[in-house]
Structures are given as structure tokens and as C-alpha cells.
Design an enzyme around this catalytic site. Structure first.
Site, mmCIF file in Angstrom:
data_model
loop_
_atom_site.group_PDB
_atom_site.id
_atom_site.type_symbol
_atom_site.label_atom_id
_atom_site.label_comp_id
_atom_site.label_asym_id
_atom_site.label_seq_id
_atom_site.Cartn_x
_atom_site.Cartn_y
_atom_site.Cartn_z
ATOM 1 N N THR A 151 8.999 -1.957 12.590
ATOM 2 C CA THR A 151 8.441 -0.715 13.273
ATOM 3 C C THR A 151 8.436 0.359 12.353
ATOM 4 O OG1 THR A 151 8.593 0.480 15.474
ATOM 5 C CG2 THR A 151 10.674 0.074 14.265
ATOM 6 N N LYS A 204 10.747 2.794 21.443
ATOM 7 C CA LYS A 204 12.040 2.350 20.433
ATOM 8 C C LYS A 204 12.945 3.716 20.230
ATOM 9 C CE LYS A 204 9.107 -0.724 18.726
ATOM 10 N NZ LYS A 204 8.219 -0.873 17.607
ATOM 11 N N GLY A 227 16.513 6.681 17.562
ATOM 12 C CA GLY A 227 15.614 5.608 17.405
ATOM 13 C C GLY A 227 15.976 4.292 16.664
ATOM 14 N N SER A 251 9.696 -0.776 8.901
ATOM 15 C CA SER A 251 8.574 -1.302 7.816
ATOM 16 C C SER A 251 7.684 -0.147 7.148
ATOM 17 C CB SER A 251 7.752 -2.208 8.367
ATOM 18 O OG SER A 251 8.569 -3.378 8.819
ATOM 19 N N GLY A 307 1.026 4.035 10.441
ATOM 20 C CA GLY A 307 0.233 3.171 11.504
ATOM 21 C C GLY A 307 -1.020 2.571 10.881
ATOM 22 N N CYS A 344 0.746 0.763 7.404
ATOM 23 C CA CYS A 344 1.696 -0.664 7.786
ATOM 24 C C CYS A 344 1.215 -1.523 8.741
ATOM 25 C CB CYS A 344 3.094 0.013 7.929
ATOM 26 S SG CYS A 344 4.483 -1.163 8.258
ATOM 27 N N THR A 372 3.330 -1.597 12.022
ATOM 28 C CA THR A 372 3.145 -0.380 12.773
ATOM 29 C C THR A 372 1.984 -0.069 13.361
ATOM 30 O OG1 THR A 372 5.001 0.347 11.228
ATOM 31 C CG2 THR A 372 3.838 2.236 12.745
#
Length: 182
Positions: free
Chosen positions: A5, A37, A49, A129, A161, A164, A167
Site C-alpha cells: 500500500t 488503512k 496508518g 510500496s 498511485g 506503483c 497502490t
């Protein structure tokens, strides 16, 4: 590294913000796209988180909340006690999770080995990540834009996002206001 994440925290002038994406992966499959999260701790005075194994993260959240209660919400003392307890317990040292915790004064990364890291700038921290992508974007946006704290976190996570594969862009945030602004 956990393929898990992205969580980004930013302690700005007026607010502290934590954000995370919603993707849950199992191996190379996306299992869920709208997970949460991030959460508040200690009566909404601490933001947190996690990245990594969900079950392991909930174990860490429970342990950290207990320590926070014992320390009456003192984040600095709580992360030190947390690290000591984590390092003593063989089971905890095998957990595959990391956490970020912050309030209006401090921001810390709690690693999977029991380490406590306070970012050098004291303002921006990321895990997971896509953490390096998010922290890089946040540093650039902090330096070269006039975005408010929540917008900076959201835009940085959107950039992560887009890069990755672990994500996504389903971003959620939590905010702590300065006492004067609340």
C-alpha cells in the site's frame, strides 16, 4: 519491502494529515480497492496508518493504543515504549507491518523491526510500496506549491498511485487541526 500500500503523513503549519490508498493485494492480485488503512487513536488526538499484513497491523494498533492509554496520549513516550516492547517479543519481531503515527508536534515511522524513525524534516513520512514515490511528490509539492495540507497529501498519493502497481487512487485522509483553528 512489503508490496502492500502507500501511507503518507504530513505535519503542516495548520494541520496534520495522514492519507492512504485503498488497495489490498494478495500476491499479484488485487483483492479489494476501497480498504481503510488509516485511523485515529487516543480520542482522535493521534493519526495512524499501516502498510503490510492487515492482521499484523491490527495487532500493532491494539498494542500501540494500549501503550498510548498508559502514557496518557504522550506520543513521544509511547513510541519509545512501543519500540522496547516490540523488540522484546519474538512474535512481534516477525510481524510484517509498518506504521506511521503523528500528532501536531511529532511524526514517527514504526518499522517492522521495532525501530522508531522521526523524519529528518519532521514534516513528511511515508511507508509502503509507493512510499518513496509519495514522499518525493510531497517534498516537491511542499517546496513548489501553495497547496493546503490535505491537498498536498492527496495529490502526492495520486502520483504514487499512478506509478506503483500496489497502490491505487482511492484515497482516504484524516486530519488534525491546530488547536487555534479547531
Amino acid at each position: 519491502m512489503f508490496h502492500a500500500t502507500t501511507i503518507l503523513a504530513y505535519k503542516g503549519k495548520n494541520r496534520s494529515v495522514i492519507g492512504g490508498d485503498g488497495q489490498v493485494t494478495l500476491g499479484n492480485c488485487v483483492m479489494k480497492g476501497n480498504a481503510t488503512k488509516i485511523r485515529t487513536l487516543y480520542n482522535g488526538k493521534i493519526l495512524s496508518g499501516f502498510a503490510g499484513s492487515t492482521a499484523d497491523a491490527f495487532t500493532l494498533f491494539d498494542m500501540f493504543e494500549r501503550i498510548l492509554e498508559n502514557r496518557k496520549g504522550d506520543l513521544m513516550k509511547s513510541v519509545i515504549d512501543f519500540s522496547k516492547e516490540w523488540r522484546k517479543d519474538k512474535y512481534l519481531r516477525r510481524l510484517e507491518a509498518m506504521m506511521i503515527v503523528l500528532d501536531r508536534e511529532h511524526i514517527f515511522i514504526l518499522s517492522g523491526t521495532g525501530d522508531v524513525v522521526e523524519p529528518e524534516d519532521g514534516q513528511i513520512a511515508a511507508i509502503g510500496s509507493g512510499g518513496n514515490y509519495a514522499v518525493s511528490a510531497a517534498r516537491a509539492l511542499h517546496k513548489h506549491s501553495e497547496l493546503d495540507e490535505e491537498s498536498l497529501v492527496c495529490e502526492s498519493l495520486l502520483i504514487a498511485g499512478a506509478i506503483c502497481i500496489y497502490t491505487n487512487t482511492n484515497i482516504k485522509t484524516l486530519i488534525l487541526e491546530n488547536k487555534e483553528n479547531a
